[in-house]
Design an enzyme around this catalytic site. Sequence first.
Site, PDB file in Angstrom:
ATOM      1  N   ASN A   3       0.644  -1.652   0.181  1.00  0.00           N
ATOM      2  CA  ASN A   3       0.078  -0.209  -0.018  1.00  0.00           C
ATOM      3  C   ASN A   3       1.084   1.404   0.317  1.00  0.00           C
ATOM      4  OD1 ASN A   3      -0.177   1.864   2.451  1.00  0.00           O
ATOM      5  ND2 ASN A   3       0.488  -0.007   3.489  1.00  0.00           N
ATOM      6  N   CYS A  29       8.626   7.691   9.418  1.00  0.00           N
ATOM      7  CA  CYS A  29       8.547   8.584   8.473  1.00  0.00           C
ATOM      8  C   CYS A  29       9.711   9.190   8.163  1.00  0.00           C
ATOM      9  CB  CYS A  29       8.024  10.018   9.611  1.00  0.00           C
ATOM     10  SG  CYS A  29       7.693  11.208   9.014  1.00  0.00           S
TER      11      CYS A  29
HETATM   12  C1  LIG Z   1      -3.415  -0.160   4.507  1.00  0.00           C
HETATM   13  C2  LIG Z   1      -2.413   0.187   5.385  1.00  0.00           C
HETATM   14  C3  LIG Z   1      -2.387   1.500   6.200  1.00  0.00           C
HETATM   15  C4  LIG Z   1      -1.964   1.085   6.997  1.00  0.00           C
HETATM   16  N1  LIG Z   1      -1.645   2.406   8.222  1.00  0.00           N
HETATM   17  C5  LIG Z   1      -0.923   2.154   9.384  1.00  0.00           C
HETATM   18  C6  LIG Z   1      -0.860   3.574  10.091  1.00  0.00           C
HETATM   19  O1  LIG Z   1      -1.480   4.215   9.987  1.00  0.00           O
HETATM   20  N2  LIG Z   1       0.086   3.847  11.271  1.00  0.00           N
HETATM   21  C7  LIG Z   1       0.724   2.459  10.923  1.00  0.00           C
HETATM   22  O2  LIG Z   1       1.476   2.743  11.961  1.00  0.00           O
HETATM   23  N3  LIG Z   1       0.396   1.879  10.497  1.00  0.00           N
HETATM   24  C8  LIG Z   1       0.034   1.508   9.306  1.00  0.00           C
HETATM   25  N4  LIG Z   1       0.077   0.390   9.316  1.00  0.00           N
HETATM   26  C9  LIG Z   1       0.575  -0.652   9.212  1.00  0.00           C
HETATM   27  C10 LIG Z   1       0.152  -2.163   9.796  1.00  0.00           C
HETATM   28  O3  LIG Z   1      -0.988  -1.448  11.232  1.00  0.00           O
HETATM   29  C11 LIG Z   1       0.739  -3.102  10.498  1.00  0.00           C
HETATM   30  O4  LIG Z   1       1.839  -2.511  11.098  1.00  0.00           O
HETATM   31  C12 LIG Z   1       1.579  -3.807   9.042  1.00  0.00           C
HETATM   32  O5  LIG Z   1       0.759  -3.830   7.771  1.00  0.00           O
HETATM   33  C13 LIG Z   1       1.183  -5.065   8.870  1.00  0.00           C
HETATM   34  O6  LIG Z   1       0.559  -6.420   9.759  1.00  0.00           O
HETATM   35  P1  LIG Z   1      -0.316  -6.835   8.574  1.00  0.00           P
HETATM   36  O7  LIG Z   1       0.783  -8.368   7.459  1.00  0.00           O
HETATM   37  O8  LIG Z   1      -1.180  -7.296   9.803  1.00  0.00           O
HETATM   38  O9  LIG Z   1      -0.997  -6.116   7.685  1.00  0.00           O
HETATM   39  C14 LIG Z   1      -1.425   0.190   7.791  1.00  0.00           C
HETATM   40  C15 LIG Z   1      -1.323  -1.534   6.979  1.00  0.00           C
HETATM   41  C16 LIG Z   1      -1.632  -1.590   5.866  1.00  0.00           C
HETATM   42  C17 LIG Z   1      -1.859  -2.567   5.256  1.00  0.00           C
END
Ligand SMILES: Cc1cc2nc3c(=O)[nH]c(=O)nc-3n(C[C@H](O)[C@H](O)[C@H](O)COP(=O)(O)O)c2cc1C
Length: 292
Positions: free
Chosen positions: A69, A130
């Site tokens: 993403n 960031c």
């Molecule tokens: C669409 C999307 C948006 C995300 N937005 C944030 C965010 O705003 N802040 C953040 O710290 N992590 C964000 N993440 C990271 C997730 O919280 C997580 O750390 C990461 O996706 C790994 O977990 P997963 O494989 O279960 O998705 C985002 C991930 C995805 C896929």
Amino acid sequence: MTAFCGLQLAHPVVNGSGTFDAIAARRAFGPALDGAFPFAAYVSKTITLEPREGNPPPRLYETPGGMINSIGLPNKGLAGYLEHDLPELARLPVPLITNVMGSTADEVVRLVEAVDARREIAAIELNVSCPNVKTGLDLGADPAELGALVRAVRPRTAKPLIVKLTPNTADVALVAQAAEDAGADAVSLINTLRAFAPHPDGSGAPWLGGGTGGMSGPAVRAVALAQVAAVARRVALPVIGMGGVASGRHARQFLDAGATLVAVGTESFRDPAAGARIARELGAESANSGNR
Ligand SMILES: Cc1cc2nc3c(=O)[nH]c(=O)nc-3n(C[C@H](O)[C@H](O)[C@H](O)COP(=O)(O)O)c2cc1C
């Protein structure tokens, strides 16, 4: 019950920031959601000091077993969050963790002070993925830089301070150690792995509007497990483990690697009730294995 930084949680499953919109979910499912909220605590999407539009489209790309993403952290900014989102999120039946990000220590301090003043918020998560405008590296990629940031923020809040580590670093355990030494109360990982999605026209140009994006989902789980284990071995802090968790068995693997809580991210896009299912499956896994 699961104890985490002074909070008593009904189970160890929470959401990954930015992957479950509790306000939209309440709009879709009504008060039924409050009785069946899928997570034991709710982590809100990253907020920044000023509102952000996010990246131009396209913002998503599917990979084998995962997704990339480049949403680009669109959000209402601090004032918009406090005025519009916080009253809604404060009505959730679980503790609220507010996730903040700034591009300088001064920005982060201002965010943390504002969040600290709101008793509706139980804990603060610091997103350090960031880019530093000078080096282009994530703020959280360098132990010394992260340590300085956490030291600047720590005295500004008595609330639990969770540092969400970036996986895009040479040695994540070293960075976790710097967060611990600087006074963090917990660490969470992994955030998304930096990834490139080539344009489907074969030109080699980037497909995503943001140029590169962050990879998540089942394909990152093995990397996440290795990083969580390395961090849990290095620091005494509680760890929130995440990355590709899609079942109770996966959640159990993260707990076995040393995590105290497990977060569900990408799986919630496939099934908004995944958090509740995973918590149920984890309960059954634990019962079967003598609650180890
Ligand atoms: C669409 C999307 C948006 C995300 N937005 C944030 C965010 O705003 N802040 C953040 O710290 N992590 C964000 N993440 C990271 C997730 O919280 C997580 O750390 C990461 O996706 C790994 O977990 P997963 O494989 O279960 O998705 C985002 C991930 C995805 C896929």
